[in-house]
Design a protein around this motif. Structure first.
Motif, PDB file in Angstrom:
ATOM      1  N   GLU C  52       0.863  -1.174   0.000  1.00 22.76           N
ATOM      2  CA  GLU C  52       0.000   0.000   0.000  1.00 22.76           C
ATOM      3  C   GLU C  52       0.903   1.229   0.000  1.00 22.76           C
ATOM      4  OE1 GLU C  52      -3.184  -0.321   2.796  1.00 22.76           O
ATOM      5  OE2 GLU C  52      -3.424   1.849   3.002  1.00 22.76           O
ATOM      6  N   HIS C  82       9.894   2.560  -7.570  1.00 24.75           N
ATOM      7  CA  HIS C  82       9.281   1.810  -6.467  1.00 24.75           C
ATOM      8  C   HIS C  82       7.918   1.320  -6.905  1.00 24.75           C
ATOM      9  CE1 HIS C  82       8.360   0.397  -2.490  1.00 24.75           C
ATOM     10  NE2 HIS C  82       9.403   0.992  -1.939  1.00 24.75           N
ATOM     11  N   VAL C  94      11.911  -2.515  -5.563  1.00 22.19           N
ATOM     12  CA  VAL C  94      12.488  -1.168  -5.594  1.00 22.19           C
ATOM     13  C   VAL C  94      13.836  -1.232  -6.306  1.00 22.19           C
ATOM     14  CG1 VAL C  94      13.617  -1.499  -3.341  1.00 22.19           C
ATOM     15  CG2 VAL C  94      13.148   0.810  -4.144  1.00 22.19           C
ATOM     16  N   LEU C 117      14.560   5.630   2.587  1.00 26.79           N
ATOM     17  CA  LEU C 117      13.382   5.033   1.955  1.00 26.79           C
ATOM     18  C   LEU C 117      12.725   4.012   2.874  1.00 26.79           C
ATOM     19  CD1 LEU C 117      13.310   3.888  -1.752  1.00 26.79           C
ATOM     20  CD2 LEU C 117      12.356   2.444   0.037  1.00 26.79           C
ATOM     21  N   PHE C 123       5.196   3.587   2.356  1.00 25.79           N
ATOM     22  CA  PHE C 123       4.800   2.299   1.778  1.00 25.79           C
ATOM     23  C   PHE C 123       4.603   1.340   2.943  1.00 25.79           C
ATOM     24  CE2 PHE C 123       7.336   4.323  -1.480  1.00 25.79           C
ATOM     25  CZ  PHE C 123       6.667   4.047  -2.658  1.00 25.79           C
ATOM     26  N   TRP C 124       3.637   0.454   2.811  1.00 24.83           N
ATOM     27  CA  TRP C 124       3.377  -0.541   3.853  1.00 24.83           C
ATOM     28  C   TRP C 124       3.194  -1.896   3.210  1.00 24.83           C
ATOM     29  CZ3 TRP C 124       1.107   4.237   3.370  1.00 24.83           C
ATOM     30  CH2 TRP C 124       1.499   5.183   4.329  1.00 24.83           C
ATOM     31  N   TRP C 135       0.496  -7.596   8.237  1.00 23.72           N
ATOM     32  CA  TRP C 135       1.282  -6.399   7.955  1.00 23.72           C
ATOM     33  C   TRP C 135       2.695  -6.620   8.470  1.00 23.72           C
ATOM     34  CZ3 TRP C 135      -0.418  -2.823   4.736  1.00 23.72           C
ATOM     35  CH2 TRP C 135      -1.800  -2.725   4.513  1.00 23.72           C
TER      36      TRP C 135
ATOM     37  N   PHE D   6      -3.953   4.874   6.498  1.00 24.04           N
ATOM     38  CA  PHE D   6      -3.274   3.864   5.680  1.00 24.04           C
ATOM     39  C   PHE D   6      -2.974   2.594   6.475  1.00 24.04           C
ATOM     40  CE2 PHE D   6      -2.372   7.877   3.599  1.00 24.04           C
ATOM     41  CZ  PHE D   6      -2.629   7.577   2.268  1.00 24.04           C
ATOM     42  N   ALA D   7      -2.808   1.506   5.712  1.00 19.52           N
ATOM     43  CA  ALA D   7      -2.363   0.209   6.237  1.00 19.52           C
ATOM     44  C   ALA D   7      -3.285  -0.298   7.355  1.00 19.52           C
ATOM     45  CB  ALA D   7      -0.893   0.291   6.646  1.00 19.52           C
ATOM     46  N   ILE D  61       5.603  14.963   6.361  1.00 21.80           N
ATOM     47  CA  ILE D  61       5.614  14.203   7.604  1.00 21.80           C
ATOM     48  C   ILE D  61       5.965  15.147   8.750  1.00 21.80           C
ATOM     49  CG2 ILE D  61       6.772  12.342   8.870  1.00 21.80           C
ATOM     50  CD1 ILE D  61       7.148  10.934   6.137  1.00 21.80           C
ATOM     51  N   PHE D  77      -0.739   7.134   9.726  1.00 24.42           N
ATOM     52  CA  PHE D  77      -0.297   5.820   9.239  1.00 24.42           C
ATOM     53  C   PHE D  77       0.698   5.203  10.210  1.00 24.42           C
ATOM     54  CE2 PHE D  77       1.497   9.421   6.805  1.00 24.42           C
ATOM     55  CZ  PHE D  77       2.816   9.399   7.205  1.00 24.42           C
ATOM     56  N   PRO D  79       4.288   3.006  11.232  1.00 19.46           N
ATOM     57  CA  PRO D  79       5.671   3.086  10.740  1.00 19.46           C
ATOM     58  C   PRO D  79       5.771   2.446   9.362  1.00 19.46           C
ATOM     59  CG  PRO D  79       5.673   2.475  13.040  1.00 19.46           C
ATOM     60  CD  PRO D  79       4.226   2.487  12.606  1.00 19.46           C
ATOM     61  N   MET D  80       6.582   3.050   8.525  1.00 23.68           N
ATOM     62  CA  MET D  80       6.615   2.662   7.116  1.00 23.68           C
ATOM     63  C   MET D  80       7.533   1.465   6.890  1.00 23.68           C
ATOM     64  SD  MET D  80       6.571   6.622   5.888  1.00 23.68           S
ATOM     65  CE  MET D  80       7.124   7.344   7.412  1.00 23.68           C
ATOM     66  N   THR D  81       7.184   0.661   5.908  1.00 16.13           N
ATOM     67  CA  THR D  81       7.912  -0.593   5.666  1.00 16.13           C
ATOM     68  C   THR D  81       8.154  -0.826   4.170  1.00 16.13           C
ATOM     69  OG1 THR D  81       5.817  -1.803   5.670  1.00 16.13           O
ATOM     70  CG2 THR D  81       7.000  -1.707   7.753  1.00 16.13           C
ATOM     71  N   GLY D  82       8.535   0.207   3.473  1.00 12.01           N
ATOM     72  CA  GLY D  82       8.779   0.067   2.030  1.00 12.01           C
ATOM     73  C   GLY D  82      10.138  -0.510   1.724  1.00 12.01           C
ATOM     74  N   GLY D  83      10.457  -0.507   0.453  1.00  8.91           N
ATOM     75  CA  GLY D  83      11.809  -0.868  -0.010  1.00  8.91           C
ATOM     76  C   GLY D  83      12.059  -2.346  -0.090  1.00  8.91           C
TER      77      GLY D  83
END
Lengths: 83, 152, 152, 83
Positions: C52, C82, C94, C117, C123-124, C135, D6-7, D61, D77, D79-83
């Protein structure tokens, strides 16, 4: 014993390799350079600044005080600049 | 052993090599590719570059760096490609690719290999410019970069 | 501005992207590519992953990281790709690509961008496994990695 | 004012966005969370651990003590978990 030369050492000496038969008192890489220089003025000039010379014995990079111990191939070359 | 070292005269395609490297895995999370490219600067244009090398020693040194990096950082795979012979500005000289479950290991492994490659792999660069040819000098900062890895 | 940020749902080809990135230059010496890949481990197989995201904030955050890296390390170009939406193990999530005259800058720039990043781009990740969906939790070590860049 | 979620926050609240009109005494991001929680038990539960909540004002943010200052969009939202 075969000696290989690379890069500007090869160009200055005007040869890429040669066969030599050092006497038994030539024990280390340093001894070999001294002995070669004493017999060959071109070699003496090219090898004047020893800190710019690196050596390898049978495909292992070694310090100048390393014993030759019957190595078949000795290589001399300047600091490396690959990558 | 998931280590590959290729020395070659032919040009290679960095993108194709990256694809081949990545296609061999599904279980690892992080891949780093370093590509070194022949430079030409506006103030001193390079016409071409010739890399001399000592084949047997180059192969064994690069395999040794890859193996040390694999063990030290926990890499799952390493590929190193290094060219020799004549090449032109914009062409790739070297490519180092590392794969690991974690990004820090992949980054550190690739840097480690490049730092040792710069100072301890038997390649010598000669540049052809409008003013003639010259052997490229070794750089002090490359020695310092390698030295960093020897500290505890 | 030599910064490109692309958010997309479609799969991308890491090798093709590397080629496109490299084809745009002849004057710089060092390129680093980081590729993050959807992992699946033998002991806990992941069937798929859904990312997401918050589109407007993601775009501005990633552009900000790229710009900061460019200035701090002296990069000549940065591209960040991404993905969001659904993806499968082995697929790229990514890709961060940096170009610089010097390898250390290219490496540091890519790490800097990835470290920020991981913690500061909206992003989640949600994993689909045989046991259901969950999650993914943020990792303490990612916070620590980002924190390193704030020290003088 | 529009709020985005979000999430897992979005999932727990069962909505991705909503329009709200907080009274003037709601000055900061924290005030907004307090005000929302006082009117909505679901919100209060989802936002119980404030250290797990991050906020953004108009795509920036921000910390929880940042004044809203007429922001058009607030986002919450995890904590973010991208990448």
């Amino acid at each position: 014993m075969k000696i290989l030369y690379f890069a500007w050492l090869r160009e200055r000496l005007n040869r890429g390799e040669e066969e030599v038969s050092p006497p038994p008192e030539v024990r280390t890489v340093n001894d070999l350079m001294d002995w070669m220089a004493s017999n060959d003025e071109g070699f003496a000039l090219a090898f004047a600044r020893r800190s710019l010379i690196r050596g390898a014995l049978d495909e292992n990079i070694v310090d100048h005080d390393t014993p030759l111990e019957g190595a078949g191939t000795v290589a001399f070359f300047p600091p490396m600049t690959g990558g | 052993m998931p280590i590959k070292v290729r020395l070659q005269e032919e040009k290679f395609d960095p993108g194709n090599e990256t694809s081949r490297f990545l296609d061999e895995t599904t279980s690892d999370g992080a891949a780093v590719t370093f590509t070194g490219i022949v430079r030409s600067q506006k103030d001193k244009p390079v016409i071409s570059m010739t890399l001399e090398h000592y084949p047997a020693l180059a192969q064994s040194q690069l395999e040794g760096f890859a193996l040390k990096a694999e063990r030290r950082f926990g890499l799952s795979r390493v590929t190193i490609i290094h060219r020799h012979g004549k090449m032109f500005p914009g062409e790739p000289i070297v490519q180092v690719m590392t794969m690991s479950p974690h990004r820090h290991a992949a980054f550190e492994g690739a840097r480690f290999i490049m730092d040792f490659l710069k100072t301890d792999a038997p390649f010598w660069k000669k540049e052809q410019t409008a003013d003639g040819t010259r052997w490229v000098s070794a750089r002090q900062e490359d020695d310092e970069a390698r030295q960093r890895w020897k500290q505890p």
